[in-house]
Design a protein around this motif. Structure first.
Motif, PDB file in Angstrom:
ATOM      1  N   ASP A  84      43.591  40.861  33.663  1.00  0.00           N
ATOM      2  CA  ASP A  84      43.118  39.473  33.610  1.00  0.00           C
ATOM      3  C   ASP A  84      43.686  38.630  34.751  1.00  0.00           C
ATOM      4  O   ASP A  84      44.158  37.511  34.552  1.00  0.00           O
ATOM      5  CB  ASP A  84      43.447  38.836  32.252  1.00  0.00           C
ATOM      6  N   ARG A  85      43.682  39.222  35.944  1.00  0.00           N
ATOM      7  CA  ARG A  85      44.113  38.545  37.176  1.00  0.00           C
ATOM      8  C   ARG A  85      45.588  38.171  37.195  1.00  0.00           C
ATOM      9  O   ARG A  85      46.019  37.318  37.943  1.00  0.00           O
ATOM     10  CB  ARG A  85      43.250  37.310  37.471  1.00  0.00           C
ATOM     11  N   GLN A  86      46.384  38.838  36.389  1.00  0.00           N
ATOM     12  CA  GLN A  86      47.826  38.612  36.388  1.00  0.00           C
ATOM     13  C   GLN A  86      48.539  39.929  36.666  1.00  0.00           C
ATOM     14  O   GLN A  86      48.223  40.957  36.053  1.00  0.00           O
ATOM     15  CB  GLN A  86      48.294  38.069  35.042  1.00  0.00           C
TER      16      GLN A  86
ATOM     17  N   LEU B 261      44.857  37.192  43.769  1.00  0.00           N
ATOM     18  CA  LEU B 261      44.246  37.196  42.442  1.00  0.00           C
ATOM     19  C   LEU B 261      43.798  35.810  42.005  1.00  0.00           C
ATOM     20  O   LEU B 261      42.884  35.680  41.185  1.00  0.00           O
ATOM     21  CB  LEU B 261      45.236  37.760  41.423  1.00  0.00           C
TER      22      LEU B 261
ATOM     23  N   GLU C 130      49.559  37.620  43.818  1.00  0.00           N
ATOM     24  CA  GLU C 130      49.124  36.517  42.952  1.00  0.00           C
ATOM     25  C   GLU C 130      48.232  35.526  43.699  1.00  0.00           C
ATOM     26  O   GLU C 130      47.288  34.988  43.122  1.00  0.00           O
ATOM     27  CB  GLU C 130      50.341  35.825  42.339  1.00  0.00           C
TER      28      GLU C 130
ATOM     29  N   VAL D 137      47.370  45.153  37.281  1.00  0.00           N
ATOM     30  CA  VAL D 137      46.827  43.819  37.036  1.00  0.00           C
ATOM     31  C   VAL D 137      45.930  43.841  35.798  1.00  0.00           C
ATOM     32  O   VAL D 137      45.111  44.753  35.636  1.00  0.00           O
ATOM     33  CB  VAL D 137      46.011  43.349  38.267  1.00  0.00           C
TER      34      VAL D 137
END
Length: 84
Positions: free
Chosen positions: A21-23, A60, A57, A19
């Motif tokens: 940046d939260r992706q 996140l 996801e 992961v």
């Protein structure tokens, strides 16, 4: 001394997500029924991989979950329960 304990669960499969940046940038199955998936080339059914990605996801996307910019996140399916 604080001690963290949890009940014993039976994992059907476990995925490692990379992961930034939260992706989720990439992910792959690494264990199935407790067995390392190297012999299977870490292959997984597309629908299972999509479900693992969707679960990661959702986690996140929750702003209450504090994370560093880059992180490795493991998610998996617990038998008779679902994704965790």
């Amino acid at each position: 001394t604080p001690v963290l304990s949890a009940e014993i669960v039976q994992w059907k499969c476990e995925y490692r997500c990379f992961v930034l940046d939260r992706q989720v940038r990439t992910l792959s199955v690494y264990l199935r029924d407790g067995l390392l998936q190297k012999a299977n080339d870490y292959a997984a059914p597309p629908e299972e991989e999509a479900a693992a990605r969707a679960f990661a996801e959702r986690l996140l996307a929750d702003p209450r979950v504090g994370l560093p910019r880059a992180v490795v996140l493991d998610v998996g399916f617990i038998r008779h329960r679902g994704w965790a």
